[in-house]
Structure formats: structure tokens, C-alpha cells
Design an enzyme around this catalytic site. Structure first.
Site, PDB file in Angstrom:
ATOM      1  N   ARG A   1       0.839  -1.190   0.000  1.00  0.00           N
ATOM      2  CA  ARG A   1       0.000   0.000   0.000  1.00  0.00           C
ATOM      3  C   ARG A   1       0.875   1.240   0.000  1.00  0.00           C
ATOM      4  O   ARG A   1       1.731   1.419   0.867  1.00  0.00           O
ATOM      5  CB  ARG A   1      -0.924   0.007   1.221  1.00  0.00           C
ATOM      6  CG  ARG A   1      -1.917   1.150   1.218  1.00  0.00           C
ATOM      7  CD  ARG A   1      -2.932   1.032   2.334  1.00  0.00           C
ATOM      8  NE  ARG A   1      -2.316   1.090   3.653  1.00  0.00           N
ATOM      9  CZ  ARG A   1      -2.996   1.228   4.774  1.00  0.00           C
ATOM     10  NH1 ARG A   1      -4.320   1.289   4.738  1.00  0.00           N
ATOM     11  NH2 ARG A   1      -2.385   1.275   5.942  1.00  0.00           N
TER      12      ARG A   1
ATOM     13  N   ASP B   1       0.680  -2.602  12.773  1.00  0.00           N
ATOM     14  CA  ASP B   1       1.029  -3.108  11.444  1.00  0.00           C
ATOM     15  C   ASP B   1       1.279  -4.609  11.541  1.00  0.00           C
ATOM     16  O   ASP B   1       2.262  -5.049  12.152  1.00  0.00           O
ATOM     17  CB  ASP B   1       2.274  -2.389  10.918  1.00  0.00           C
ATOM     18  CG  ASP B   1       2.581  -2.742   9.462  1.00  0.00           C
ATOM     19  OD1 ASP B   1       2.814  -3.934   9.167  1.00  0.00           O
ATOM     20  OD2 ASP B   1       2.595  -1.830   8.629  1.00  0.00           O
TER      21      ASP B   1
ATOM     22  N   THR C   1      -0.810   7.676  -1.225  1.00  0.00           N
ATOM     23  CA  THR C   1      -2.124   7.572  -1.891  1.00  0.00           C
ATOM     24  C   THR C   1      -3.029   6.533  -1.234  1.00  0.00           C
ATOM     25  O   THR C   1      -4.229   6.519  -1.465  1.00  0.00           O
ATOM     26  CB  THR C   1      -1.939   7.180  -3.361  1.00  0.00           C
ATOM     27  OG1 THR C   1      -1.383   5.855  -3.437  1.00  0.00           O
ATOM     28  CG2 THR C   1      -0.998   8.155  -4.065  1.00  0.00           C
TER      29      THR C   1
ATOM     30  N   ASP D   1       4.757  -5.886  10.173  1.00  0.00           N
ATOM     31  CA  ASP D   1       5.880  -5.554  11.032  1.00  0.00           C
ATOM     32  C   ASP D   1       5.890  -6.411  12.289  1.00  0.00           C
ATOM     33  O   ASP D   1       6.949  -6.871  12.733  1.00  0.00           O
ATOM     34  CB  ASP D   1       5.824  -4.076  11.428  1.00  0.00           C
ATOM     35  CG  ASP D   1       6.255  -3.155  10.289  1.00  0.00           C
ATOM     36  OD1 ASP D   1       6.878  -3.653   9.335  1.00  0.00           O
ATOM     37  OD2 ASP D   1       5.973  -1.937  10.378  1.00  0.00           O
TER      38      ASP D   1
END
Length: 300
Positions: free
Chosen positions: A193, A291, A197, A294
Site C-alpha cells: 500500500r 502493522d 495515496t 511488522d
């Protein structure tokens, strides 16, 4: 394993205030509980009450007025926006409320859970979710010889499965499902991603050639904006997969991601352990779990 589809339940929050040692709810006074033997069974005990029980209602404080400044409550399926549940043609949304899933998800959210434990929890939840996602696989009667006699059993027939994780975080869900369905083929879709944007960018895609003959479990721990999952569905359909044969398995989902999936293809079912509150300004699910990639791989 239970699931909640389309219509969700609610839960009641009961708040108890710590008592003052006078026998009210929450009282943890100085005196210890005393027990006496009940009957002939040596391990059964019943409490010897020192005071009559208070009324269960009259001593309860108002459950709202006594709350401190609120923190984010555990998300509930009942909080999912009505407008996204009742639109015509909406996909089937399965919120899996099995106690084991919810227990493991709670520890998954905890910021003190390390990478090793995080990976194990993701695998375990994925295994439990796969039970529900494969509930509708067709069965046929087959004859089998036991050590004592012939008998009839039931076996899965006519369905081949493919697991397609969205890289990289989706990899964490594969092992837990492949252990349950060892003959499933595994494809991979590489998407990331763009943090500016928030749109998905493809960098890799390799899937089984016979997708048109398979049910596909699309794996991604987080359904946030829905851009990556919707793009992955489009890649699968371009390579022969049928919409009704694709199921998205995600640990957490946001209302925004669910709506994006509904607009992209309302025939794709979604299986999730929780529908959280929504997205923050950076596109992360709130309260979420951080995340997932991560935390799975120990990176920042």
C-alpha cells in the site's frame, strides 16, 4: 464454531464499584471465605455466609455515570454500521465469535506480545477461521473398512482448494490453514500500500493455473481501506477464479474496507474475527493491532 452473518448481537456492560467492606458487590473485605463440607464427597464445599446477600439490583451504581474517561472498548459485531449491513446485494459478512478466536485476538492486539507469540497466534486464529470458511464443502458417502467391519463415512468431494495470501502479512496465515488442508495449492499475490495515496501497488502474482476449478481462500490479516483486497480479487478473477468461489479471511476489518469490498464485488464473502471502529488519518484500523506485517516479522 459459531458465526454471525448479516445480523449481529449486542452485549451488556455491567460496571461494579468497589465496595466498602459492608457486603456490597465488589467487597473484598478483610475476612476470608469460610467453607464447610457438604455431604459425603470430600471435595465439595459450600460457603458459610456471614451476612445476608444484598439485593442484586439496589446496590448497583449507574453503569454510565461512574465510568472514568473512556478508552476504546473491545469492538462488538453489533456496532457494525446498519447502512453497510442492510444494503441489497451485500456480501455475506461472517464475524466469528468463537471464544478461542476472541481470546487469542485479545492477546494479538496487546502491544507487549512479541513477534514469536504474534506469529503463533496468527496461525492459530487462521486455523480456527478455516473451520468456518470450509463449512459448506460438499460431502458424499464412502465405504470404509474399519478393523471390525465395513461402514459408511462421509468425505469431501468435488472441491479443490487454493490458498492465496497477500504478501507479506498474509503469509502468516498460511501455515495454520495448510496444516488443516495439506493438499491445498498455494499461490501468492504481492501488493503493498502506497503510504501517500493509500492505493495498492502490485509487484508479484503467481497462482495455480486451474483457479476456475478451485475454491479460493484469500488471506490478509487486515482489511483496512479494502484497496489491496479488492485489487487481489480482481487479479484472481482475471486468472479464472469465480467471484462466488472466493472467500476473504482477515483477522480484523474496518467498515470502510467492507464497503470497498461490497462495491468492488458483492459476491465475495468475508470472514473476520472483528469489525473494528474505523480508520485513522493514516489508514490504520482503530483500535486494531498495529502493522500486522511488522509485528509478524519483527520489522519497523
Amino acid at each position: 464454531m459459531s458465526s454471525v452473518t448479516q445480523t449481529f448481537g449486542t452485549f451488556v456492560l455491567l460496571v461494579y464499584r468497589k465496595g466498602t467492606g459492608d457486603g456490597q458487590p465488589g467487597d473484598h473485605g478483610q475476612q476470608q471465605d469460610q467453607f464447610q463440607s457438604s455431604g459425603t464427597h470430600p471435595t465439595l464445599f459450600r460457603p458459610r455466609l456471614q451476612h445476608p446477600l444484598p439485593s442484586p439490583i439496589s446496590h448497583l451504581p449507574s453503569p454510565i455515570s461512574h465510568l472514568p474517561s473512556p478508552i476504546s472498548r473491545p469492538p462488538s459485531p453489533g456496532r457494525f454500521p446498519r447502512s453497510l449491513r442492510e444494503q441489497p446485494g451485500a456480501m455475506a459478512l461472517h464475524v466469528l465469535e468463537h471464544p478461542l478466536i476472541q481470546h487469542k485476538l485479545t492477546w494479538l492486539r496487546d502491544q507487549s506480545t512479541g513477534a514469536k507469540e504474534f506469529r503463533s497466534l496468527v496461525e492459530e486464529i487462521a486455523t480456527l477461521m478455516a473451520y468456518e470458511a470450509t463449512r459448506q464443502l460438499p460431502l458424499e458417502e464412502v465405504e470404509v473398512n474399519t478393523p471390525l467391519q465395513k461402514t459408511l463415512g462421509r468425505a469431501i468431494v468435488g472441491k479443490k482448494l487454493a490458498l492465496v495470501p497477500i504478501l507479506r502479512a498474509g503469509l502468516g496465515m498460511v501455515e495454520g490453514i495448510i496444516r488443516l488442508i495439506p493438499h491445498a495449492k498455494v499461490g501468492h499475490i504481492g501488493l503493498y500500500r502506497d503510504h501517500v495515496t493509500l492505493q495498492p501497488v502490485e509487484y508479484y502474482c503467481k497462482v495455480p493455473e486451474d483457479l476456475s476449478e478451485r475454491d479460493v481462500l484469500l488471506l490478509d490479516p487486515m482489511l483496512a481501506t479494502g484497496g489491496s483486497a479488492a485489487a487481489a480479487v480482481n487479479f484472481l478473477k482475471a486468472r479464472g477464479a469465480r467471484s462466488k468461489s472466493i472467500k476473504l479471511l482477515c483477522l480484523l476489518a474496518s467498515p470502510e474496507g467492507i464497503e470497498a469490498m461490497r462495491k468492488n464485488d458483492p459476491e465475495v464473502d468475508i470472514f473476520t474475527a472483528s469489525v473494528d471502529d474505523g480508520l485513522n488519518e493514516k489508514g490504520y484500523i482503530m483500535p486494531g493491532l498495529g502493522d500486522a506485517g511488522d509485528r509478524l516479522f519483527g520489522t519497523k
